[in-house]
Design an enzyme around this catalytic site. Sequence first.
Site, mmCIF file in Angstrom:
data_model
loop_
_atom_site.group_PDB
_atom_site.id
_atom_site.type_symbol
_atom_site.label_atom_id
_atom_site.label_comp_id
_atom_site.label_asym_id
_atom_site.label_seq_id
_atom_site.Cartn_x
_atom_site.Cartn_y
_atom_site.Cartn_z
ATOM 1 N N ASN A 13 0.859 -1.447 -0.074
ATOM 2 C CA ASN A 13 0.015 0.026 0.007
ATOM 3 C C ASN A 13 0.769 1.063 -0.205
ATOM 4 O O ASN A 13 1.318 1.676 0.887
ATOM 5 C CB ASN A 13 -0.867 -0.097 1.237
ATOM 6 C CG ASN A 13 -1.813 1.173 1.270
ATOM 7 O OD1 ASN A 13 -2.176 2.032 0.273
ATOM 8 N ND2 ASN A 13 -2.429 1.448 2.535
ATOM 9 N N TRP A 14 1.026 1.923 -0.958
ATOM 10 C CA TRP A 14 1.794 3.109 -1.484
ATOM 11 C C TRP A 14 1.285 4.323 -0.672
ATOM 12 O O TRP A 14 1.726 5.305 -0.254
ATOM 13 C CB TRP A 14 2.083 3.275 -2.780
ATOM 14 C CG TRP A 14 3.037 2.620 -3.304
ATOM 15 C CD1 TRP A 14 3.603 1.150 -2.913
ATOM 16 C CD2 TRP A 14 3.753 2.700 -4.577
ATOM 17 N NE1 TRP A 14 4.134 0.637 -3.735
ATOM 18 C CE2 TRP A 14 4.530 1.319 -4.738
ATOM 19 C CE3 TRP A 14 3.686 3.583 -5.898
ATOM 20 C CZ2 TRP A 14 5.199 1.339 -6.045
ATOM 21 C CZ3 TRP A 14 4.301 3.472 -6.600
ATOM 22 C CH2 TRP A 14 5.224 2.291 -6.762
ATOM 23 N N LYS A 15 0.045 4.241 -0.168
ATOM 24 C CA LYS A 15 -0.884 5.271 0.350
ATOM 25 C C LYS A 15 -0.268 6.768 -0.512
ATOM 26 O O LYS A 15 -0.554 6.518 -1.519
ATOM 27 C CB LYS A 15 -0.044 5.490 2.058
ATOM 28 C CG LYS A 15 -0.269 4.219 2.807
ATOM 29 C CD LYS A 15 0.106 4.116 4.111
ATOM 30 C CE LYS A 15 -0.262 3.116 4.868
ATOM 31 N NZ LYS A 15 0.119 3.379 6.330
ATOM 32 N N HIS A 112 -9.639 1.060 5.216
ATOM 33 C CA HIS A 112 -8.367 1.147 5.867
ATOM 34 C C HIS A 112 -8.402 1.804 7.089
ATOM 35 O O HIS A 112 -9.291 2.938 7.381
ATOM 36 C CB HIS A 112 -7.276 1.621 4.891
ATOM 37 C CG HIS A 112 -5.697 1.519 5.351
ATOM 38 N ND1 HIS A 112 -5.208 2.447 6.222
ATOM 39 C CD2 HIS A 112 -4.811 0.711 5.178
ATOM 40 C CE1 HIS A 112 -4.125 2.288 6.424
ATOM 41 N NE2 HIS A 112 -3.751 1.133 5.881
ATOM 42 N N GLU A 114 -6.790 4.231 8.357
ATOM 43 C CA GLU A 114 -6.604 5.638 8.224
ATOM 44 C C GLU A 114 -7.723 6.440 7.441
ATOM 45 O O GLU A 114 -8.227 7.529 7.550
ATOM 46 C CB GLU A 114 -5.166 5.804 6.987
ATOM 47 C CG GLU A 114 -4.106 5.553 7.932
ATOM 48 C CD GLU A 114 -2.999 5.446 6.952
ATOM 49 O OE1 GLU A 114 -1.917 5.026 7.588
ATOM 50 O OE2 GLU A 114 -3.137 5.352 5.739
ATOM 51 N N GLU A 189 -5.297 -4.976 10.883
ATOM 52 C CA GLU A 189 -4.149 -4.296 11.127
ATOM 53 C C GLU A 189 -4.281 -3.372 12.418
ATOM 54 O O GLU A 189 -5.312 -2.325 12.596
ATOM 55 C CB GLU A 189 -4.176 -3.241 9.744
ATOM 56 C CG GLU A 189 -5.546 -2.613 9.310
ATOM 57 C CD GLU A 189 -5.616 -1.429 8.702
ATOM 58 O OE1 GLU A 189 -4.365 -1.064 7.715
ATOM 59 O OE2 GLU A 189 -6.563 -0.904 8.226
ATOM 60 N N GLY A 195 2.763 2.032 11.074
ATOM 61 C CA GLY A 195 3.682 3.060 10.901
ATOM 62 C C GLY A 195 4.572 3.784 12.199
ATOM 63 O O GLY A 195 4.962 4.578 12.173
ATOM 64 N N SER A 234 3.446 -2.516 10.617
ATOM 65 C CA SER A 234 4.792 -2.422 10.757
ATOM 66 C C SER A 234 5.466 -3.809 9.986
ATOM 67 O O SER A 234 6.273 -4.135 10.691
ATOM 68 C CB SER A 234 5.183 -1.947 11.937
ATOM 69 O OG SER A 234 4.810 -0.403 12.303
ATOM 70 N N GLY A 256 4.868 1.214 4.743
ATOM 71 C CA GLY A 256 6.217 1.782 4.455
ATOM 72 C C GLY A 256 7.456 1.032 3.333
ATOM 73 O O GLY A 256 7.901 1.589 2.514
#
Length: 275
Positions: A13-15, A112, A114, A189, A195, A234, A256
């Site tokens: 996931n490149w966000k 997600h 976020e 998650e 992160g 992570s 990440g």
Amino acid sequence: MKAKQLRPFIIGNWKMHGTQRALRRLDTLAAGLAKQNNKANNAKPRKVDIMICPPATLLLSMAGQLKAAQDAGQQIMLGGQDCHAEASGAHTGDISAPQLRDAGAKASLIGHSERRTDYNETNKQVQAKAAAAHAAGLMAIICIGETLKERRAKATLPVIGKQLRESVPQDKPKDNRLITAKNTVIAYEPVWAIGTGLTPTGEQIAAVHAHIRKALIRRFGAEGERIRILYGGSVKPSNAAQLLAIPHVNGALVGGASLQAGEFLKIIAAAREIG
């Protein structure tokens, strides 16, 4: 309950990272996968499904770029990071599931953490988006997870159970819309681990994934045994092998570390080695 062996699924996931210059990462990833495949010809390690979820602005470019790599046997799939519950309409700034598919996506992340945190997305909204993804022929990768406050209150399993019940669409046989292992993936998650560099213990992850598996089997029977459950939070090369060896962990949702092709390749390599 014995963990069922399922093909690992590794998603990057490149966000909100990457412009056209980031397309170089895809070339590096494809080249690295080719080397892994060449080395693996005799060893015959497990096959791994691989997906990248880039920003929507890169989907179409990446789809064209990947065509040559896929023709060469590098099966990298593309996914969206979110989709609207409606197929079209006056929703400025949103993107629909049919639009994602038209741009080359095979799936979409749904709910997600976020999105749930930044936009206060509810389970009901997540369910509607997942149903929209299914209707468009996309795989829905439905994300669930608890906050640190919920973890400390020992409410993890009740929270996870409620999110799972309310976020996954209902079977609708009359409309030929069924929940299957081909159109649905669950990603656990823990919000507090995304992160932050923090990772739950193996025992904590195993308990949650076993709880999810049991819930899926109760609801969907034998199909619930085949729906893959990914871990996200992570994930990195240094812990990938350990995480992927946990029962009912059928892959990883990588944040990440997926932005660096070399790091992502190491995670994929770890998944290949899990017996």
